[in-house]
Scaffold this motif. Structure first.
Motif, PDB file in Angstrom:
ATOM      1  N   ILE A  74       0.870  -1.178   0.000  1.00  0.00           N
ATOM      2  CA  ILE A  74       0.000   0.000   0.000  1.00  0.00           C
ATOM      3  C   ILE A  74       0.904   1.224   0.000  1.00  0.00           C
ATOM      4  CG2 ILE A  74      -1.803   1.257   1.213  1.00  0.00           C
ATOM      5  CD1 ILE A  74      -2.591  -1.377   2.543  1.00  0.00           C
ATOM      6  N   ASP A  75       0.779   2.071  -1.009  1.00  0.00           N
ATOM      7  CA  ASP A  75       1.665   3.225  -1.091  1.00  0.00           C
ATOM      8  C   ASP A  75       1.184   4.349  -0.170  1.00  0.00           C
ATOM      9  OD1 ASP A  75      -0.369   4.686  -2.424  1.00  0.00           O
ATOM     10  OD2 ASP A  75       0.417   4.186  -4.408  1.00  0.00           O
ATOM     11  N   THR A  76       1.932   5.426  -0.141  1.00  0.00           N
ATOM     12  CA  THR A  76       1.639   6.515   0.799  1.00  0.00           C
ATOM     13  C   THR A  76       0.353   7.254   0.446  1.00  0.00           C
ATOM     14  OG1 THR A  76       3.140   7.933  -0.479  1.00  0.00           O
ATOM     15  CG2 THR A  76       4.034   6.865   1.496  1.00  0.00           C
ATOM     16  N   ASP A  77      -0.194   7.014  -0.748  1.00  0.00           N
ATOM     17  CA  ASP A  77      -1.478   7.594  -1.126  1.00  0.00           C
ATOM     18  C   ASP A  77      -2.642   6.652  -0.832  1.00  0.00           C
ATOM     19  OD1 ASP A  77      -0.389   9.994  -2.133  1.00  0.00           O
ATOM     20  OD2 ASP A  77       0.117   9.011  -4.021  1.00  0.00           O
ATOM     21  N   GLY A  78      -2.333   5.469  -0.277  1.00  0.00           N
ATOM     22  CA  GLY A  78      -3.379   4.521   0.077  1.00  0.00           C
ATOM     23  C   GLY A  78      -3.753   3.562  -1.035  1.00  0.00           C
ATOM     24  N   LYS A  79      -3.038   3.600  -2.150  1.00  0.00           N
ATOM     25  CA  LYS A  79      -3.337   2.711  -3.274  1.00  0.00           C
ATOM     26  C   LYS A  79      -2.596   1.384  -3.089  1.00  0.00           C
ATOM     27  CE  LYS A  79      -3.288   2.429  -8.326  1.00  0.00           C
ATOM     28  NZ  LYS A  79      -2.920   3.113  -9.608  1.00  0.00           N
ATOM     29  N   ILE A  80      -3.288   0.279  -3.351  1.00  0.00           N
ATOM     30  CA  ILE A  80      -2.683  -1.035  -3.138  1.00  0.00           C
ATOM     31  C   ILE A  80      -2.132  -1.589  -4.455  1.00  0.00           C
ATOM     32  CG2 ILE A  80      -4.834  -2.351  -3.441  1.00  0.00           C
ATOM     33  CD1 ILE A  80      -3.759  -4.070  -0.999  1.00  0.00           C
ATOM     34  N   HIS A  81      -0.945  -2.182  -4.381  1.00  0.00           N
ATOM     35  CA  HIS A  81      -0.259  -2.727  -5.550  1.00  0.00           C
ATOM     36  C   HIS A  81       0.098  -4.186  -5.292  1.00  0.00           C
ATOM     37  CE1 HIS A  81       0.574   1.460  -6.977  1.00  0.00           C
ATOM     38  NE2 HIS A  81       0.626   1.694  -5.673  1.00  0.00           N
ATOM     39  N   LEU A  82      -0.116  -5.051  -6.282  1.00  0.00           N
ATOM     40  CA  LEU A  82       0.376  -6.422  -6.229  1.00  0.00           C
ATOM     41  C   LEU A  82       1.828  -6.400  -6.680  1.00  0.00           C
ATOM     42  CD1 LEU A  82       0.028  -9.489  -5.889  1.00  0.00           C
ATOM     43  CD2 LEU A  82      -0.812  -9.558  -8.259  1.00  0.00           C
ATOM     44  N   GLU A  83       2.763  -6.598  -5.733  1.00  0.00           N
ATOM     45  CA  GLU A  83       4.185  -6.543  -6.052  1.00  0.00           C
ATOM     46  C   GLU A  83       4.668  -7.838  -6.700  1.00  0.00           C
ATOM     47  OE1 GLU A  83       6.277  -4.000  -5.816  1.00  0.00           O
ATOM     48  OE2 GLU A  83       4.741  -2.671  -4.997  1.00  0.00           O
ATOM     49  N   HIS A  84       4.178  -8.964  -6.191  1.00  0.00           N
ATOM     50  CA  HIS A  84       4.646 -10.239  -6.733  1.00  0.00           C
ATOM     51  C   HIS A  84       3.667 -11.345  -6.369  1.00  0.00           C
ATOM     52  CE1 HIS A  84       7.915 -12.398  -8.707  1.00  0.00           C
ATOM     53  NE2 HIS A  84       7.667 -13.401  -7.893  1.00  0.00           N
ATOM     54  N   GLU A  85       3.485 -12.255  -7.310  1.00  0.00           N
ATOM     55  CA  GLU A  85       2.671 -13.439  -7.078  1.00  0.00           C
ATOM     56  C   GLU A  85       3.511 -14.662  -7.422  1.00  0.00           C
ATOM     57  OE1 GLU A  85      -1.753 -15.222  -8.293  1.00  0.00           O
ATOM     58  OE2 GLU A  85      -0.932 -13.470  -9.327  1.00  0.00           O
ATOM     59  N   PHE A  86       3.429 -15.698  -6.606  1.00  0.00           N
ATOM     60  CA  PHE A  86       4.263 -16.878  -6.775  1.00  0.00           C
ATOM     61  C   PHE A  86       3.442 -18.057  -7.277  1.00  0.00           C
ATOM     62  CE2 PHE A  86       6.010 -14.172  -3.495  1.00  0.00           C
ATOM     63  CZ  PHE A  86       7.361 -14.097  -3.830  1.00  0.00           C
ATOM     64  N   GLY A  87       4.130 -19.002  -7.910  1.00  0.00           N
ATOM     65  CA  GLY A  87       3.442 -20.171  -8.436  1.00  0.00           C
ATOM     66  C   GLY A  87       4.295 -21.425  -8.348  1.00  0.00           C
ATOM     67  N   TYR A  88       3.905 -22.428  -9.101  1.00  0.00           N
ATOM     68  CA  TYR A  88       4.574 -23.732  -9.072  1.00  0.00           C
ATOM     69  C   TYR A  88       6.065 -23.627  -9.397  1.00  0.00           C
ATOM     70  CZ  TYR A  88       6.077 -28.279 -10.889  1.00  0.00           C
ATOM     71  OH  TYR A  88       6.778 -29.417 -11.155  1.00  0.00           O
ATOM     72  N   GLU A  89       6.429 -22.814 -10.358  1.00  0.00           N
ATOM     73  CA  GLU A  89       7.836 -22.719 -10.754  1.00  0.00           C
ATOM     74  C   GLU A  89       8.705 -22.206  -9.609  1.00  0.00           C
ATOM     75  OE1 GLU A  89       9.353 -23.897 -13.329  1.00  0.00           O
ATOM     76  OE2 GLU A  89       7.469 -24.668 -14.122  1.00  0.00           O
ATOM     77  N   ASP A  90       8.152 -21.372  -8.735  1.00  0.00           N
ATOM     78  CA  ASP A  90       8.924 -20.867  -7.594  1.00  0.00           C
ATOM     79  C   ASP A  90       9.212 -21.984  -6.599  1.00  0.00           C
ATOM     80  OD1 ASP A  90       8.958 -17.849  -8.084  1.00  0.00           O
ATOM     81  OD2 ASP A  90       6.830 -18.328  -8.271  1.00  0.00           O
ATOM     82  N   PHE A  91       8.291 -22.938  -6.502  1.00  0.00           N
ATOM     83  CA  PHE A  91       8.530 -24.128  -5.694  1.00  0.00           C
ATOM     84  C   PHE A  91       9.543 -25.046  -6.371  1.00  0.00           C
ATOM     85  CE2 PHE A  91       7.135 -28.657  -5.605  1.00  0.00           C
ATOM     86  CZ  PHE A  91       7.590 -28.987  -4.335  1.00  0.00           C
ATOM     87  N   LYS A  92       9.348 -25.307  -7.653  1.00  0.00           N
ATOM     88  CA  LYS A  92      10.181 -26.262  -8.362  1.00  0.00           C
ATOM     89  C   LYS A  92      11.636 -25.806  -8.491  1.00  0.00           C
ATOM     90  CE  LYS A  92      10.443 -28.907 -12.687  1.00  0.00           C
ATOM     91  NZ  LYS A  92       9.846 -29.103 -14.026  1.00  0.00           N
ATOM     92  N   CYS A  93      11.840 -24.515  -8.747  1.00  0.00           N
ATOM     93  CA  CYS A  93      13.202 -24.033  -9.020  1.00  0.00           C
ATOM     94  C   CYS A  93      14.104 -24.126  -7.793  1.00  0.00           C
ATOM     95  CB  CYS A  93      13.173 -22.595  -9.541  1.00  0.00           C
ATOM     96  SG  CYS A  93      12.795 -21.339  -8.303  1.00  0.00           S
ATOM     97  N   ARG A  94      13.518 -24.256  -6.604  1.00  0.00           N
ATOM     98  CA  ARG A  94      14.334 -24.384  -5.395  1.00  0.00           C
ATOM     99  C   ARG A  94      14.835 -25.814  -5.199  1.00  0.00           C
ATOM    100  NH1 ARG A  94      11.606 -20.460  -1.031  1.00  0.00           N
ATOM    101  NH2 ARG A  94      12.564 -21.903   0.404  1.00  0.00           N
ATOM    102  N   LEU A  95      14.324 -26.739  -6.010  1.00  0.00           N
ATOM    103  CA  LEU A  95      14.617 -28.164  -5.806  1.00  0.00           C
ATOM    104  C   LEU A  95      15.535 -28.728  -6.893  1.00  0.00           C
ATOM    105  CD1 LEU A  95      11.012 -29.224  -4.818  1.00  0.00           C
ATOM    106  CD2 LEU A  95      12.927 -28.691  -3.310  1.00  0.00           C
TER     107      LEU A  95
END
Length: 383
Positions: free
Chosen positions: A362-383
């Motif tokens: 949430i920025d200083t003006d009160g607007k909300i932003h999706l910074e990052h969303e994770f998925g299957y590849e984020d799980f798989k790439c760690r393995l």
């Protein structure tokens, strides 16, 4: 300050509010302005770098526990100081550390002697580097040993009996860290132990780092006493004081929002399974341990309907705790866990293939932003 529709967000998710973050920043900056000390962000507690441009307006830099955190601070808070401490440095990382860190703190004189040639080489090539030694005052008021850097036989810091005064050439400062979520009266009682053991070396030093654990932005924190202690040491020894708050920087500045997946009875207990996990998404709940607050909830039995909140993992102990509510929980309900900006994003994991929470700002003006969303590849790439 949650002036948005939580049902519109993807869950589980972390939400950090820059307006609350800036409130903390202003308190930390007031300490700098009153004393002339320098305040660094300890990234081990909070490293959501999309907020670094805001924080950079108030802080003097970042401190790191290894190369990767150091690179994050160097890249995302450009032009600010970068400090690093490690119990032992990796030789294959150290050359890069000398290229990005202006302050390098060593845990032992053995480490200092081993890496001194590389430091001197970097200095000869035009890098400005100041080196320090971490010391152990052998005094702490932390009750839990896992968080106590001064517990018996600690691996952290040089004891007075092992201090090598003959090796101080090239050393600009001393560093100690003795606190965890504590008020300034604890620091005030710690300083005499530090002075007794290491005060005689301070005439040779340019700076002293008081480490972290200062809960400066907590409502009952005595900021004036902190300023008094800092000013006393700076005036007495003509040194620059640094502090490294991590938790205080983002205290109460964010939430973890989760959705109820299932509700059922087992014996005498009503269970609610949620899409957030203590083990995966808020590991300090199990490690410290502690019971995070949920907005609108009470302790077990305090309100009419009590539930044991657990995760959708196979770990039997992946339980957040027992909470009560004014009305029965239903599948699809949203729960808001408080104070979840700290020690969450920087510690989470994908055990059991559980997905990582999305990250909102949430920025200083009160607007909300999706910074990052994770998925299957984020799980798989760690393995």
């Amino acid at each position: 300050m949650m002036d948005f529709d939580i049902n519109s967000l993807k869950t589980p998710c972390y939400v950090t509010d820059e307006r609350l973050l800036e409130k903390n920043m202003k308190i930390l900056r007031s300490v700098s302005e009153k004393t002339g000390c320098k305040v660094l962000l300890a990234q081990k507690a909070f490293s959501m770098y999309s907020t670094y441009p805001l924080m950079a307006k108030y802080l003097d830099g970042t401190t790191a526990s290894g190369l990767y955190e150091a690179k994050l601070g160097y890249e995302e808070m450009p032009g600010k100081e970068v400090h690093i401490f490690s119990p032992a440095y990796r030789p294959d990382h150290f050359e890069e550390i000398t290229q990005i860190c202006g302050h390098i703190i060593f845990n032992s004189f053995n480490q200092w002697k081993r890496f001194r040639p590389m430091v001197n080489k970097a200095i000869s090539e035009g890098r400005h580097i100041e080196c320090g030694i971490r010391v152990n005052p052998e005094y702490s008021e932390i009750a839990t040993d896992i968080y106590n850097p001064c517990a018996g036989n600690s691996r952290l810091g040089v004891r007075a009996s092992d201090f090598e005064e003959s090796e101080l050439e090239g050393i600009s400062g001393l560093h100690f860290h003795t606190m965890c979520e504590q008020n300034s009266d604890v620091l005030e009682r710690t300083i005499p132990h530090f002075e007794e053991k290491f005060g005689k070396y301070l005439s040779k030093m340019k700076w002293v780092n008081f480490g972290g654990g200062h809960h400066v932005t907590r409502d009952d924190y005595d900021v004036d006493k902190l300023c008094k202690v800092i000013s006393c040491i700076q005036d007495k020894y003509d040194v620059q004081v640094y502090i490294e708050p991590g938790e205080a920087a983002a205290l109460n500045a964010g939430w973890l929002i989760s959705e109820v997946l299932e509700v059922f009875e087992s014996g005498e207990v009503s269970h609610a399974i949620i899409d957030a996990s203590a083990a995966c998404h808020m590991p300090d709940v199990l490690e410290m341990p502690y019971r995070p607050n949920i907005i609108g909830s009470g302790k077990a039995g305090e309100k009419p309907y009590t539930y044991r909140l657990g995760a959708a993992t196979c770990l039997a102990g992946d339980i957040i705790g027992d909470y009560s509510f004014d009305k029965p929980l239903s599948v699809g309900d949203r729960l808001i866990f408080c104070d979840m900006a700290i020690y969450t994003m920087c510690k989470n994991n994908t055990f059991n293939g559980i997905g990582l929470p999305a990250i909102y700002r949430i920025d200083t003006d009160g607007k909300i932003h999706l910074e990052h969303e994770f998925g299957y590849e984020d799980f798989k790439c760690r393995l």
